[in-house]
Design a protein around this motif. Structure first.
Motif, PDB file in Angstrom:
ATOM      1  N   LEU A  17       0.807  -1.234   0.000  1.00 42.29           N
ATOM      2  CA  LEU A  17       0.000   0.000   0.000  1.00 42.29           C
ATOM      3  C   LEU A  17       0.838   1.280   0.000  1.00 42.29           C
ATOM      4  O   LEU A  17       0.428   2.303   0.552  1.00 42.29           O
ATOM      5  CB  LEU A  17      -0.975   0.023   1.187  1.00 42.29           C
ATOM      6  N   ASP A  18       2.020   1.227  -0.616  1.00 37.40           N
ATOM      7  CA  ASP A  18       2.836   2.438  -0.739  1.00 37.40           C
ATOM      8  C   ASP A  18       2.126   3.482  -1.591  1.00 37.40           C
ATOM      9  O   ASP A  18       2.249   4.682  -1.361  1.00 37.40           O
ATOM     10  CB  ASP A  18       4.184   2.115  -1.385  1.00 37.40           C
ATOM     11  N   GLY A  19       1.408   3.031  -2.597  1.00 33.67           N
ATOM     12  CA  GLY A  19       0.728   3.936  -3.507  1.00 33.67           C
ATOM     13  C   GLY A  19       0.626   3.310  -4.880  1.00 33.67           C
ATOM     14  O   GLY A  19       0.889   2.113  -5.061  1.00 33.67           O
ATOM     15  N   ILE A  20       0.243   4.117  -5.860  1.00 33.80           N
ATOM     16  CA  ILE A  20       0.138   3.655  -7.247  1.00 33.80           C
ATOM     17  C   ILE A  20       1.449   3.967  -7.955  1.00 33.80           C
ATOM     18  O   ILE A  20       1.837   5.130  -8.074  1.00 33.80           O
ATOM     19  CB  ILE A  20      -1.024   4.357  -7.963  1.00 33.80           C
ATOM     20  N   ASP A  21       2.133   2.934  -8.409  1.00 33.10           N
ATOM     21  CA  ASP A  21       3.356   3.118  -9.194  1.00 33.10           C
ATOM     22  C   ASP A  21       2.967   3.293 -10.656  1.00 33.10           C
ATOM     23  O   ASP A  21       2.329   2.410 -11.248  1.00 33.10           O
ATOM     24  CB  ASP A  21       4.274   1.896  -9.064  1.00 33.10           C
ATOM     25  N   ILE A  22       3.355   4.410 -11.252  1.00 34.79           N
ATOM     26  CA  ILE A  22       3.074   4.673 -12.663  1.00 34.79           C
ATOM     27  C   ILE A  22       4.378   4.995 -13.378  1.00 34.79           C
ATOM     28  O   ILE A  22       5.181   5.791 -12.883  1.00 34.79           O
ATOM     29  CB  ILE A  22       2.099   5.856 -12.860  1.00 34.79           C
ATOM     30  N   ILE A  23       4.577   4.362 -14.533  1.00 31.76           N
ATOM     31  CA  ILE A  23       5.761   4.662 -15.337  1.00 31.76           C
ATOM     32  C   ILE A  23       5.363   4.884 -16.794  1.00 31.76           C
ATOM     33  O   ILE A  23       4.361   4.346 -17.260  1.00 31.76           O
ATOM     34  CB  ILE A  23       6.827   3.541 -15.268  1.00 31.76           C
ATOM     35  N   GLU A  41       6.684   7.591 -11.131  1.00 26.33           N
ATOM     36  CA  GLU A  41       6.216   8.259  -9.927  1.00 26.33           C
ATOM     37  C   GLU A  41       5.355   7.297  -9.113  1.00 26.33           C
ATOM     38  O   GLU A  41       4.628   6.469  -9.681  1.00 26.33           O
ATOM     39  CB  GLU A  41       5.411   9.504 -10.303  1.00 26.33           C
ATOM     40  N   THR A  42       5.444   7.402  -7.797  1.00 28.48           N
ATOM     41  CA  THR A  42       4.524   6.696  -6.918  1.00 28.48           C
ATOM     42  C   THR A  42       3.558   7.713  -6.340  1.00 28.48           C
ATOM     43  O   THR A  42       3.973   8.671  -5.694  1.00 28.48           O
ATOM     44  CB  THR A  42       5.267   5.970  -5.778  1.00 28.48           C
ATOM     45  N   ILE A  43       2.284   7.508  -6.605  1.00 31.55           N
ATOM     46  CA  ILE A  43       1.254   8.420  -6.112  1.00 31.55           C
ATOM     47  C   ILE A  43       0.689   7.833  -4.828  1.00 31.55           C
ATOM     48  O   ILE A  43       0.030   6.793  -4.850  1.00 31.55           O
ATOM     49  CB  ILE A  43       0.148   8.610  -7.166  1.00 31.55           C
ATOM     50  N   PRO A  44       0.962   8.465  -3.680  1.00 28.36           N
ATOM     51  CA  PRO A  44       0.549   7.879  -2.395  1.00 28.36           C
ATOM     52  C   PRO A  44      -0.969   7.799  -2.269  1.00 28.36           C
ATOM     53  O   PRO A  44      -1.707   8.592  -2.859  1.00 28.36           O
ATOM     54  CB  PRO A  44       1.124   8.858  -1.355  1.00 28.36           C
TER      55      PRO A  44
END
Length: 357
Positions: A17-23, A41-44
């Protein structure tokens, strides 16, 4: 003619649950696959989303489906913001893992939220997603799916070890890729430090001050899952059934509980990483837990390699991007030797946006 280069967005949400990893990543094929990550970016998650995602296994199906719709909308907003932030123009498609709500392959069930048609409609883009369902229908575990990427993108390393919510590993054995979950890690460690109002144990500093409880350690190491042969996988349900009740029955101070659990993780990994003088690529958030890494190194006879932060943090998103590319090409992206399915197959669902009037 099949394309030899792709530019895609890939996203992943893990059990920690760190966040959404988007590349935003490009893949090219010439005698093998190469990649370049352009933006990442990781969106918390908000506190509300963290709480909801942590409790997914408790919701009835009707409520899960409502959450699925809202989560898909949340992903669409996050992706749109990412595209705008980095002024991304050229996208072939979006590859999305979603977030695992239920994973019970022994019952023929796996459910990832965030793969709703509304994701394609809101973004007006092609989405390739839901990579686990087909494998479970074919008798597989639906996990792990990352090993095909380990084979195609990181083949110089004998072992590819990921330290995320769960520890999982893949490697070649008798010309087949073998992969499986080893044990839970961050899903457990973060759960207990959250009671101290922390998101994680920074560098393992709290765990390092604790004392091992040998009785608890022995009971953890004796759990039947560790004697099972692969393919095998773990989910939050298993943790809630077997790990949390055992840990809480000892009523330890947090530092002692963490210290004992870190030792358990290091021991279980050492039982798998047994080849001497071989290279181990280690990724996932666990590599930033210095104390955990020291304990793994203590038990290991292999050469541990930690790549640059971009690969450490975004390797799973990267590989789900590759799974999307392979699905788009109708090529195998799911290995029976890994999941236990009855055949290799090209897994995933393709969502095209509905035409607007």
């Amino acid at each position: 003619m099949i394309k030899s280069s792709y530019k895609i967005l890939a996203l992943m949400s893990g059990t920690s649950l760190d966040g959404i990893d988007i590349i935003y990543v490009s893949f090219t094929f010439h005698k093998g696959w190469k990649f370049k990550i352009h933006n990442a970016e990781t969106i918390p998650y908000s506190a509300e989303w963290k709480s909801k995602l942590r409790q997914l296994v408790t919701f009835p199906m009707e409520e899960l489906q409502a959450i699925d719709l809202k989560y898909s909308e949340h992903l669409a907003t996050s992706i749109s913001d990412f595209i705008n932030k980095y002024t991304i123009k050229d996208i072939d498609f979006i590859a999305s893992h979603g977030h695992t709500a239920l994973h019970q392959p022994e019952r023929g069930l796996t459910y990832q939220i965030g793969n709703h048609q509304i994701l394609a409609d809101k973004l007006n883009r092609k989405i390739i997603c839901d990579f686990r369902v087909q494998d479970v229908k074919l008798g597989g575990q639906g996990a792990p799916l990352v090993p095909i990427g380990d084979r195609l993108l990181f083949n110089p390393f004998y072992y590819c070890l990921n330290l995320g919510g769960f520890a999982n590993i893949s490697y070649e054995l008798n010309e087949e890729r073998i992969a499986f979950d080893i044990c839970p890690i961050n899903i457990v460690l973060n759960h207990y430090v959250s009671k101290l109002n922390l998101d994680y144990d920074n560098k393992g500093q709290i765990a390092s001050t604790g004392t091992i409880n040998k009785d608890l350690l022995d009971q953890l190491n004796a759990l039947p899952f560790y004697k099972e042969q692969p393919p095998k996988s773990l989910g939050l349900e298993w943790v809630e059934l077997h790990i949390y009740p055992l840990l809480e029955s000892y009523q330890l101070q947090t530092e002692d509980l963490l210290r004992t659990y870190v030792e358990h993780v290091a021991i279980q990994i050492s039982k798998i990483v047994t080849r001497k003088d071989t290279q181990v690529l280690v990724t996932g958030g666990g590599v930033y837990n210095d104390f955990l890494m020291r304990r793994i190194a203590y038990f290991s006879t292999s050469e541990i390699t930690i790549p640059d932060d971009e690969i450490v943090e975004y390797k799973e998103a990267l590989i789900f991007g590759l799974l999307g590319v392979l699905k788009d090409r109708n090529e195998v992206n799911c290995l029976r030797s890994v999941t236990g399915a009855n055949k290799n197959h090209s897994s995933g669902k393709i969502l095209n946006p509905k035409k607007r009037n």
